[in-house]
Scaffold this motif. Structure first.
Motif, PDB file in Angstrom:
ATOM      1  N   THR A 227       0.804  -1.226   0.000  1.00 21.19           N
ATOM      2  CA  THR A 227       0.000   0.000   0.000  1.00 21.19           C
ATOM      3  C   THR A 227       0.836   1.274   0.000  1.00 21.19           C
ATOM      4  OG1 THR A 227      -1.868  -1.150   1.006  1.00 21.19           O
ATOM      5  CG2 THR A 227      -1.836   1.250   1.203  1.00 21.19           C
ATOM      6  N   PRO A 228       1.772   1.470   0.945  1.00 16.19           N
ATOM      7  CA  PRO A 228       2.551   2.718   0.893  1.00 16.19           C
ATOM      8  C   PRO A 228       3.478   2.788  -0.320  1.00 16.19           C
ATOM      9  CG  PRO A 228       3.325   1.319   2.689  1.00 16.19           C
ATOM     10  CD  PRO A 228       2.086   0.684   2.142  1.00 16.19           C
ATOM     11  N   LEU A 229       3.979   1.632  -0.774  1.00 15.47           N
ATOM     12  CA  LEU A 229       4.859   1.635  -1.947  1.00 15.47           C
ATOM     13  C   LEU A 229       4.093   2.007  -3.215  1.00 15.47           C
ATOM     14  CD1 LEU A 229       6.991  -1.553  -1.196  1.00 15.47           C
ATOM     15  CD2 LEU A 229       7.629   0.843  -0.854  1.00 15.47           C
ATOM     16  N   LYS A 230       2.871   1.510  -3.339  1.00 10.48           N
ATOM     17  CA  LYS A 230       2.049   1.873  -4.504  1.00 10.48           C
ATOM     18  C   LYS A 230       1.670   3.351  -4.457  1.00 10.48           C
ATOM     19  CE  LYS A 230       0.184  -2.641  -5.648  1.00 10.48           C
ATOM     20  NZ  LYS A 230      -0.995  -3.496  -5.751  1.00 10.48           N
ATOM     21  N   LYS A 231       1.389   3.860  -3.263  1.00 10.29           N
ATOM     22  CA  LYS A 231       1.074   5.278  -3.113  1.00 10.29           C
ATOM     23  C   LYS A 231       2.261   6.128  -3.564  1.00 10.29           C
ATOM     24  CE  LYS A 231      -0.384   8.733   0.266  1.00 10.29           C
ATOM     25  NZ  LYS A 231      -0.669   9.006   1.684  1.00 10.29           N
TER      26      LYS A 231
ATOM     27  N   ILE B  78      13.965  24.214  -7.150  1.00 13.44           N
ATOM     28  CA  ILE B  78      14.408  22.971  -6.513  1.00 13.44           C
ATOM     29  C   ILE B  78      13.539  22.603  -5.311  1.00 13.44           C
ATOM     30  CG2 ILE B  78      16.299  21.992  -5.142  1.00 13.44           C
ATOM     31  CD1 ILE B  78      18.213  22.974  -7.267  1.00 13.44           C
ATOM     32  N   GLU B  79      13.228  23.563  -4.453  1.00 14.91           N
ATOM     33  CA  GLU B  79      12.399  23.264  -3.278  1.00 14.91           C
ATOM     34  C   GLU B  79      11.001  22.814  -3.691  1.00 14.91           C
ATOM     35  OE1 GLU B  79      11.022  22.449   0.375  1.00 14.91           O
ATOM     36  OE2 GLU B  79      13.108  22.814  -0.136  1.00 14.91           O
ATOM     37  N   GLU B  80      10.495  23.377  -4.774  1.00 15.10           N
ATOM     38  CA  GLU B  80       9.170  22.991  -5.283  1.00 15.10           C
ATOM     39  C   GLU B  80       9.156  21.522  -5.703  1.00 15.10           C
ATOM     40  OE1 GLU B  80       6.278  24.177  -9.031  1.00 15.10           O
ATOM     41  OE2 GLU B  80       7.903  25.539  -8.488  1.00 15.10           O
ATOM     42  N   LEU B  81      10.290  21.032  -6.196  1.00 16.38           N
ATOM     43  CA  LEU B  81      10.403  19.628  -6.591  1.00 16.38           C
ATOM     44  C   LEU B  81      10.724  18.741  -5.396  1.00 16.38           C
ATOM     45  CD1 LEU B  81      10.683  17.464  -8.921  1.00 16.38           C
ATOM     46  CD2 LEU B  81      13.125  17.909  -8.731  1.00 16.38           C
ATOM     47  N   LEU B  82      11.736  19.135  -4.641  1.00 13.37           N
ATOM     48  CA  LEU B  82      12.238  18.257  -3.581  1.00 13.37           C
ATOM     49  C   LEU B  82      11.361  18.222  -2.333  1.00 13.37           C
ATOM     50  CD1 LEU B  82      16.078  18.951  -3.771  1.00 13.37           C
ATOM     51  CD2 LEU B  82      14.754  17.129  -4.857  1.00 13.37           C
ATOM     52  N   GLY B  83      10.709  19.335  -1.978  1.00  7.78           N
ATOM     53  CA  GLY B  83       9.900  19.380  -0.757  1.00  7.78           C
ATOM     54  C   GLY B  83       8.795  18.328  -0.721  1.00  7.78           C
ATOM     55  N   PRO B  84       7.882  18.339  -1.692  1.00  4.95           N
ATOM     56  CA  PRO B  84       6.807  17.340  -1.690  1.00  4.95           C
ATOM     57  C   PRO B  84       7.329  15.906  -1.862  1.00  4.95           C
ATOM     58  CG  PRO B  84       6.265  19.158  -3.163  1.00  4.95           C
ATOM     59  CD  PRO B  84       7.683  19.344  -2.736  1.00  4.95           C
ATOM     60  N   ALA B  85       8.386  15.733  -2.661  1.00  6.08           N
ATOM     61  CA  ALA B  85       8.951  14.387  -2.842  1.00  6.08           C
ATOM     62  C   ALA B  85       9.538  13.875  -1.532  1.00  6.08           C
ATOM     63  CB  ALA B  85      10.002  14.404  -3.947  1.00  6.08           C
ATOM     64  N   PHE B  86      10.214  14.748  -0.789  1.00  2.91           N
ATOM     65  CA  PHE B  86      10.776  14.358   0.500  1.00  2.91           C
ATOM     66  C   PHE B  86       9.674  13.914   1.454  1.00  2.91           C
ATOM     67  CE2 PHE B  86      12.007  15.319   4.869  1.00  2.91           C
ATOM     68  CZ  PHE B  86      13.182  14.582   4.969  1.00  2.91           C
ATOM     69  N   GLU B  87       8.563  14.646   1.460  1.00  8.80           N
ATOM     70  CA  GLU B  87       7.449  14.295   2.353  1.00  8.80           C
ATOM     71  C   GLU B  87       6.889  12.918   2.041  1.00  8.80           C
ATOM     72  OE1 GLU B  87       4.418  17.292   2.865  1.00  8.80           O
ATOM     73  OE2 GLU B  87       5.927  18.878   2.763  1.00  8.80           O
ATOM     74  N   ILE B  88       6.626  12.617   0.762  1.00  5.55           N
ATOM     75  CA  ILE B  88       6.037  11.312   0.416  1.00  5.55           C
ATOM     76  C   ILE B  88       7.042  10.188   0.635  1.00  5.55           C
ATOM     77  CG2 ILE B  88       6.521  11.462  -2.072  1.00  5.55           C
ATOM     78  CD1 ILE B  88       3.431   9.792  -0.461  1.00  5.55           C
ATOM     79  N   VAL B  89       8.325  10.428   0.375  1.00  6.28           N
ATOM     80  CA  VAL B  89       9.336   9.401   0.615  1.00  6.28           C
ATOM     81  C   VAL B  89       9.451   9.117   2.109  1.00  6.28           C
ATOM     82  CG1 VAL B  89      11.814   8.878   0.483  1.00  6.28           C
ATOM     83  CG2 VAL B  89      10.617   9.779  -1.519  1.00  6.28           C
ATOM     84  N   SER B  90       9.461  10.158   2.929  1.00  8.55           N
ATOM     85  CA  SER B  90       9.537   9.973   4.386  1.00  8.55           C
ATOM     86  C   SER B  90       8.331   9.195   4.901  1.00  8.55           C
ATOM     87  CB  SER B  90       9.622  11.332   5.093  1.00  8.55           C
ATOM     88  OG  SER B  90      10.795  11.990   4.762  1.00  8.55           O
ATOM     89  N   GLU B  91       7.151   9.569   4.429  1.00  9.72           N
ATOM     90  CA  GLU B  91       5.934   8.862   4.827  1.00  9.72           C
ATOM     91  C   GLU B  91       5.999   7.397   4.400  1.00  9.72           C
ATOM     92  OE1 GLU B  91       1.475   8.804   3.054  1.00  9.72           O
ATOM     93  OE2 GLU B  91       2.185  10.784   3.662  1.00  9.72           O
ATOM     94  N   THR B  92       6.501   7.141   3.209  1.00  9.39           N
ATOM     95  CA  THR B  92       6.593   5.773   2.696  1.00  9.39           C
ATOM     96  C   THR B  92       7.567   4.941   3.514  1.00  9.39           C
ATOM     97  OG1 THR B  92       6.053   6.532   0.474  1.00  9.39           O
ATOM     98  CG2 THR B  92       7.091   4.368   0.653  1.00  9.39           C
ATOM     99  N   VAL B  93       8.715   5.517   3.849  1.00  4.37           N
ATOM    100  CA  VAL B  93       9.697   4.793   4.663  1.00  4.37           C
ATOM    101  C   VAL B  93       9.083   4.406   6.005  1.00  4.37           C
ATOM    102  CG1 VAL B  93      11.881   5.035   5.935  1.00  4.37           C
ATOM    103  CG2 VAL B  93      11.738   5.762   3.538  1.00  4.37           C
ATOM    104  N   GLU B  94       8.408   5.341   6.642  1.00  2.00           N
ATOM    105  CA  GLU B  94       7.805   5.065   7.948  1.00  2.00           C
ATOM    106  C   GLU B  94       6.707   4.001   7.834  1.00  2.00           C
ATOM    107  OE1 GLU B  94       5.401   7.308  11.556  1.00  2.00           O
ATOM    108  OE2 GLU B  94       6.339   8.518   9.995  1.00  2.00           O
ATOM    109  N   ASN B  95       5.780   4.181   6.899  1.00  2.00           N
ATOM    110  CA  ASN B  95       4.658   3.250   6.785  1.00  2.00           C
ATOM    111  C   ASN B  95       5.079   1.873   6.294  1.00  2.00           C
ATOM    112  OD1 ASN B  95       2.889   5.171   7.757  1.00  2.00           O
ATOM    113  ND2 ASN B  95       2.322   5.900   5.735  1.00  2.00           N
ATOM    114  N   THR B  96       6.074   1.811   5.413  1.00  2.00           N
ATOM    115  CA  THR B  96       6.584   0.517   4.963  1.00  2.00           C
ATOM    116  C   THR B  96       7.300  -0.190   6.106  1.00  2.00           C
ATOM    117  OG1 THR B  96       6.815   1.365   2.707  1.00  2.00           O
ATOM    118  CG2 THR B  96       8.001  -0.657   3.229  1.00  2.00           C
ATOM    119  N   GLY B  97       8.064   0.561   6.887  1.00  2.00           N
ATOM    120  CA  GLY B  97       8.725  -0.032   8.052  1.00  2.00           C
ATOM    121  C   GLY B  97       7.738  -0.607   9.052  1.00  2.00           C
ATOM    122  N   LEU B  98       6.669   0.138   9.310  1.00  2.00           N
ATOM    123  CA  LEU B  98       5.630  -0.363  10.224  1.00  2.00           C
ATOM    124  C   LEU B  98       4.970  -1.625   9.653  1.00  2.00           C
ATOM    125  CD1 LEU B  98       4.009   3.048  11.247  1.00  2.00           C
ATOM    126  CD2 LEU B  98       5.368   1.523  12.722  1.00  2.00           C
TER     127      LEU B  98
END
Length: 130
Positions: A38-42, A97-117
């Motif tokens: 689920t988090p990886l597909k998201k 750069i922040e416009e690209l990296l900011g939202p990507a960082f948020e979804i990657v961080s969320e994915t790492v946490e939710n996949t780990g759980l």
């Protein structure tokens, strides 16, 4: 562990898309895998991650886009650092750069946490069953 065992993948081929393929192939044996998928597909479907993925692939395979400095791009900013425009599947205009990296960082961080759980849940269930 996708780099180990009888059906191992080459290390350089282990990535989001191949992990999802393996989970799709073997996920029917355990409902726990759906919690990992689920988090990886998201992540895979997220527009900001797709934009970052396009930049990374462009850099790896074709060179560029280049980081550029824009002096006085607007009244609010005296300078801005941007990725230059490039074409990968479609034209991609310059992007701050922040416009690209900011939202990507948020979804990657969320994915790492939710996949780990989710992986913790899979392993906990496996330990209980064995």
């Amino acid at each position: 562990g996708l780099d180990r065992g009888d059906h191992s993948l080459e290390e350089r081929k282990i990535g989001l898309h191949t992990v999802l393929q393996v989970l799709d192939k073997h996920g029917t044996t355990s409902s726990d895998f759906s919690h990992v998928q689920t988090p990886l597909k998201k992540l895979k479907e997220c527009a900001s991650f797709k934009d970052l993925d396009a930049v990374v692939n462009q850099i790896k395979h074709r060179g560029g886009p280049y980081a550029t400095l824009a002096i006085e791009p607007s009244d609010a900013n005296s300078y801005e650092i941007r990725f230059s425009d490039f074409f990968r599947e479609r034209y991609r205009p310059p992007k701050e750069i922040e416009e690209l990296l900011g939202p990507a960082f948020e979804i990657v961080s969320e994915t790492v946490e939710n996949t780990g759980l989710a992986l913790n849940g899979v392993l906990s269930n496996w330990v209980k069953d064995h």
